[in-house]
Scaffold this motif. Structure first.
Motif, PDB file in Angstrom:
ATOM      1  N   LYS A  35      -3.706   5.504   9.471  1.00  0.00           N
ATOM      2  CA  LYS A  35      -2.862   6.329   8.581  1.00  0.00           C
ATOM      3  C   LYS A  35      -1.477   6.515   9.192  1.00  0.00           C
ATOM      4  N   ALA A  36      -1.214   7.690   9.767  1.00  0.00           N
ATOM      5  CA  ALA A  36       0.141   7.926  10.271  1.00  0.00           C
ATOM      6  C   ALA A  36       0.523   6.934  11.379  1.00  0.00           C
ATOM      7  N   PHE A  37      -0.471   6.416  12.094  1.00  0.00           N
ATOM      8  CA  PHE A  37      -0.182   5.490  13.181  1.00  0.00           C
ATOM      9  C   PHE A  37       0.105   4.064  12.701  1.00  0.00           C
ATOM     10  N   ALA A  38      -0.241   3.812  11.433  1.00  0.00           N
ATOM     11  CA  ALA A  38       0.093   2.524  10.796  1.00  0.00           C
ATOM     12  C   ALA A  38      -0.463   1.292  11.516  1.00  0.00           C
ATOM     13  N   LEU A  39      -1.754   1.356  11.806  1.00  0.00           N
ATOM     14  CA  LEU A  39      -2.451   0.183  12.345  1.00  0.00           C
ATOM     15  C   LEU A  39      -3.615  -0.149  11.425  1.00  0.00           C
ATOM     16  N   PRO A  40      -4.140  -1.352  11.507  1.00  0.00           N
ATOM     17  CA  PRO A  40      -5.341  -1.644  10.716  1.00  0.00           C
ATOM     18  C   PRO A  40      -6.502  -0.734  11.149  1.00  0.00           C
ATOM     19  N   PRO A  41      -7.453  -0.457  10.260  1.00  0.00           N
ATOM     20  CA  PRO A  41      -8.546   0.451  10.603  1.00  0.00           C
ATOM     21  C   PRO A  41      -9.511  -0.134  11.634  1.00  0.00           C
ATOM     22  N   GLY A  42     -10.258   0.775  12.297  1.00  0.00           N
ATOM     23  CA  GLY A  42     -11.304   0.317  13.215  1.00  0.00           C
ATOM     24  C   GLY A  42     -11.219   0.916  14.606  1.00  0.00           C
ATOM     25  N   LEU A  43     -10.186   1.731  14.829  1.00  0.00           N
ATOM     26  CA  LEU A  43     -10.020   2.335  16.152  1.00  0.00           C
ATOM     27  C   LEU A  43      -9.759   3.825  15.977  1.00  0.00           C
ATOM     28  N   ALA A  44     -10.459   4.640  16.767  1.00  0.00           N
ATOM     29  CA  ALA A  44     -10.195   6.082  16.774  1.00  0.00           C
ATOM     30  C   ALA A  44      -9.778   6.482  18.182  1.00  0.00           C
ATOM     31  N   VAL A  45      -8.876   7.432  18.237  1.00  0.00           N
ATOM     32  CA  VAL A  45      -8.340   7.911  19.515  1.00  0.00           C
ATOM     33  C   VAL A  45      -8.684   9.389  19.623  1.00  0.00           C
TER      34      VAL A  45
ATOM     35  N   PHE B 145      -2.227  12.762  -8.606  1.00  0.00           N
ATOM     36  CA  PHE B 145      -2.067  11.480  -7.922  1.00  0.00           C
ATOM     37  C   PHE B 145      -1.365  11.747  -6.595  1.00  0.00           C
ATOM     38  N   ARG B 146      -1.574  10.813  -5.653  1.00  0.00           N
ATOM     39  CA  ARG B 146      -1.016  11.035  -4.317  1.00  0.00           C
ATOM     40  C   ARG B 146      -0.068   9.892  -3.958  1.00  0.00           C
ATOM     41  N   ILE B 147       1.069  10.262  -3.463  1.00  0.00           N
ATOM     42  CA  ILE B 147       2.004   9.251  -2.945  1.00  0.00           C
ATOM     43  C   ILE B 147       2.043   9.429  -1.434  1.00  0.00           C
ATOM     44  N   ALA B 148       1.695   8.355  -0.730  1.00  0.00           N
ATOM     45  CA  ALA B 148       1.694   8.419   0.736  1.00  0.00           C
ATOM     46  C   ALA B 148       3.093   8.103   1.243  1.00  0.00           C
ATOM     47  N   HIS B 149       3.516   8.840   2.253  1.00  0.00           N
ATOM     48  CA  HIS B 149       4.809   8.528   2.886  1.00  0.00           C
ATOM     49  C   HIS B 149       4.654   8.697   4.391  1.00  0.00           C
ATOM     50  N   MET B 150       3.849   7.789   4.933  1.00  0.00           N
ATOM     51  CA  MET B 150       3.551   7.872   6.371  1.00  0.00           C
ATOM     52  C   MET B 150       3.560   6.487   7.001  1.00  0.00           C
ATOM     53  N   GLY B 151       3.569   6.500   8.327  1.00  0.00           N
ATOM     54  CA  GLY B 151       3.469   5.242   9.075  1.00  0.00           C
ATOM     55  C   GLY B 151       4.838   4.651   9.327  1.00  0.00           C
ATOM     56  N   ASP B 152       4.949   3.348   9.020  1.00  0.00           N
ATOM     57  CA  ASP B 152       6.215   2.661   9.297  1.00  0.00           C
ATOM     58  C   ASP B 152       7.085   2.536   8.051  1.00  0.00           C
ATOM     59  N   LEU B 153       6.703   3.245   6.997  1.00  0.00           N
ATOM     60  CA  LEU B 153       7.410   3.150   5.724  1.00  0.00           C
ATOM     61  C   LEU B 153       8.891   3.533   5.870  1.00  0.00           C
ATOM     62  N   GLN B 154       9.749   2.762   5.192  1.00  0.00           N
ATOM     63  CA  GLN B 154      11.185   3.051   5.210  1.00  0.00           C
ATOM     64  C   GLN B 154      11.593   3.634   3.856  1.00  0.00           C
TER      65      GLN B 154
ATOM     66  N   LEU C  76       0.815  -1.217   0.000  1.00  0.00           N
ATOM     67  CA  LEU C  76       0.000   0.000   0.000  1.00  0.00           C
ATOM     68  C   LEU C  76       0.853   1.274   0.000  1.00  0.00           C
ATOM     69  N   PHE C  77       0.730   2.026  -1.078  1.00  0.00           N
ATOM     70  CA  PHE C  77       1.332   3.374  -1.105  1.00  0.00           C
ATOM     71  C   PHE C  77       0.224   4.423  -1.226  1.00  0.00           C
ATOM     72  N   ILE C  78      -0.968   4.023  -0.861  1.00  0.00           N
ATOM     73  CA  ILE C  78      -2.121   4.927  -0.845  1.00  0.00           C
ATOM     74  C   ILE C  78      -2.160   5.617   0.523  1.00  0.00           C
ATOM     75  N   PRO C  79      -2.843   6.776   0.595  1.00  0.00           N
ATOM     76  CA  PRO C  79      -2.854   7.502   1.880  1.00  0.00           C
ATOM     77  C   PRO C  79      -3.856   6.932   2.880  1.00  0.00           C
ATOM     78  N   GLY C  80      -3.747   5.699   3.153  1.00  0.00           N
ATOM     79  CA  GLY C  80      -4.515   5.028   4.182  1.00  0.00           C
ATOM     80  C   GLY C  80      -5.690   4.232   3.630  1.00  0.00           C
ATOM     81  N   PRO C  81      -5.872   3.037   4.211  1.00  0.00           N
ATOM     82  CA  PRO C  81      -4.986   2.396   5.159  1.00  0.00           C
ATOM     83  C   PRO C  81      -3.581   2.197   4.576  1.00  0.00           C
TER      84      PRO C  81
END
Ligand code: PLP
Length: 356
Positions: free
Chosen positions: A187-197, A329-338, A5-10
């Motif tokens: 998204k930035a937290f890099a977890l599967p969806p389903g939880l909001a904080v 087009f959008r390139i996501a660069h968030m989460g745990d990406l190296q 996944l290089f989409i902006p979430g998940p």
């Protein structure tokens, strides 16, 4: 075949996280859950730099975004809108039966402190909503400067969405004075969806006490009463909370500063690539997001074809959000990406560009 996944979430999830989700189940009224809950909320407070209460809601971000307006808008709210998610938040506010005005700017533009000053100075509003990082357009609004304006209006409750920024860059909730700060974890937290904080200031909880029609599932006072016992009003997504505990461990092992630094490096790499390949940015500086880059399709690339070709090579690619499809087009660069993974992805795009 799994598409990376290089989409902006998940976003892509580390196998260690998926493994944590396989932890045997516990009951949410058992002491084991209270220990888990207490440890993740204290870790979250550290990431969010807040002493405010922090709550866990089993929903996507919009559950709490809707909940926040139901709990906090007593009179009239202003929704600052500069993209798909902030536009939708205005619609949701109205659908909740709240009096609300939208301050709208064209997609690709930021919300500025001046706009916030102008709206709040009217004295018409008791609350506002703002999206820090509009994922649909890749615009990051100047949160610090905006919150400096909001500070001068202590009767106005600030409700801020940091869905695609929290943990990727510093968002010090207390220092900025954010009353309610919300994010979904996919998204930035890099977890599967389903939880909001979300965090909630004392004055936001005081406000909630005076607002009718808070409902049940997202009633902030229910969250507060249950959190006193390290618990949630309803059965939470315990597997995801195990994943969150693991992710917090990983975030602190990397170090917050290093996580922010890695995100700056990822953004710089994509921006360099965009310029070298002769593309334009959809967003002007200094408002370009640090977690995704929205690229203008000035080269007239067949983005649908590129998406298909990348899909065959095992990559999920985003060819623009909503009305911007095909134009950007959008390139996501968030989460745990190296960085290596990101550069590999861009080199695959390079291989495919001549054919699209
Ligand atoms: C900035 C922002 N806010 C809100 C949302 C909506 O989140 P959810 O789909 O988790 O409700 C998104 C989703 O992409 C987003 O990027």
């Amino acid at each position: 075949m799994h598409k990376k996944l290089f989409i902006p979430g998940p976003v892509e999830i580390d196998p260690e996280i998926l493994q944590a989700m396989a932890t045997p189940m516990i009951g949410h009224r058992m002491p084991e859950y209270a220990r888990l809950h207490g440890s993740v909320t204290s870790g979250l407070k550290q990431v969010m730099a807040t002493d405010n209460r922090v709550f866990l809601a089993t929903s996507s971000a919009f559950g709490v975004m809707e909940g926040a307006v139901r709990n906090l808008v007593q009179g009239r709210c202003v929704n600052f809108c500069n993209g798909a998610f902030s536009d939708k938040w205005h619609d949701v506010t109205r659908r909740c039966g709240k009096e609300a005005d939208a301050v709208k700017v064209p997609w690709g533009q930021p919300i500025t402190p001046e706009m916030v000053e102008q709206a709040l100075a009217t004295g018409r509003y008791d609350s506002f909503t703002l999206i820090h990082n509009e994922t649909s357009t890749g615009v990051m609004s100047p949160l610090r400067e905006i919150m400096a304006v909001a500070e001068r209006y202590p009767d106005v409750i600030s409700i801020v969405d940091t869905v695609s920024s929290m943990s990727a860059l510093p968002v010090p909730v207390d220092e900025l004075g954010i009353d309610v700060c919300i994010f979904g974890v996919q998204k930035a937290f890099a977890l599967p969806p389903g939880l909001a904080v979300f965090s909630a200031s004392e004055r936001s909880l005081e406000r909630a006490k005076c607002v009718e029609g808070r409902g049940y599932y997202f009633d902030f006072l229910e969250f507060a009463a249950n959190d006193d016992k390290d618990n949630t009003p309803s059965t939470p997504c315990i597997s995801l909370i195990y994943a969150l505990a693991k992710q917090l461990e990983r975030i602190f092992a990397e170090g917050l500063e290093q996580r922010w630094c890695r995100h700056r490096e990822l953004a710089a790499s994509v921006r360099g690539w965009v310029q070298e390949r002769g593309f334009d940015f959809f967003v002007a500086e200094p408002y370009r997001s640090l977690t995704l880059t929205c690229v203008a399709n000035n080269r007239g690339i067949d983005l649908k074809k590129l998406k298909g070709a990348l899909g065959e090579r095992g990559y999920a690619f985003d060819d623009g959000y909503g009305k911007l499809k095909g134009e950007t087009f959008r390139i996501a660069h968030m989460g745990d990406l190296q960085l290596d993974d990101l550069n590999k992805f861009m080199s695959v795009i390079d291989e495919l560009l001549p054919g699209v």
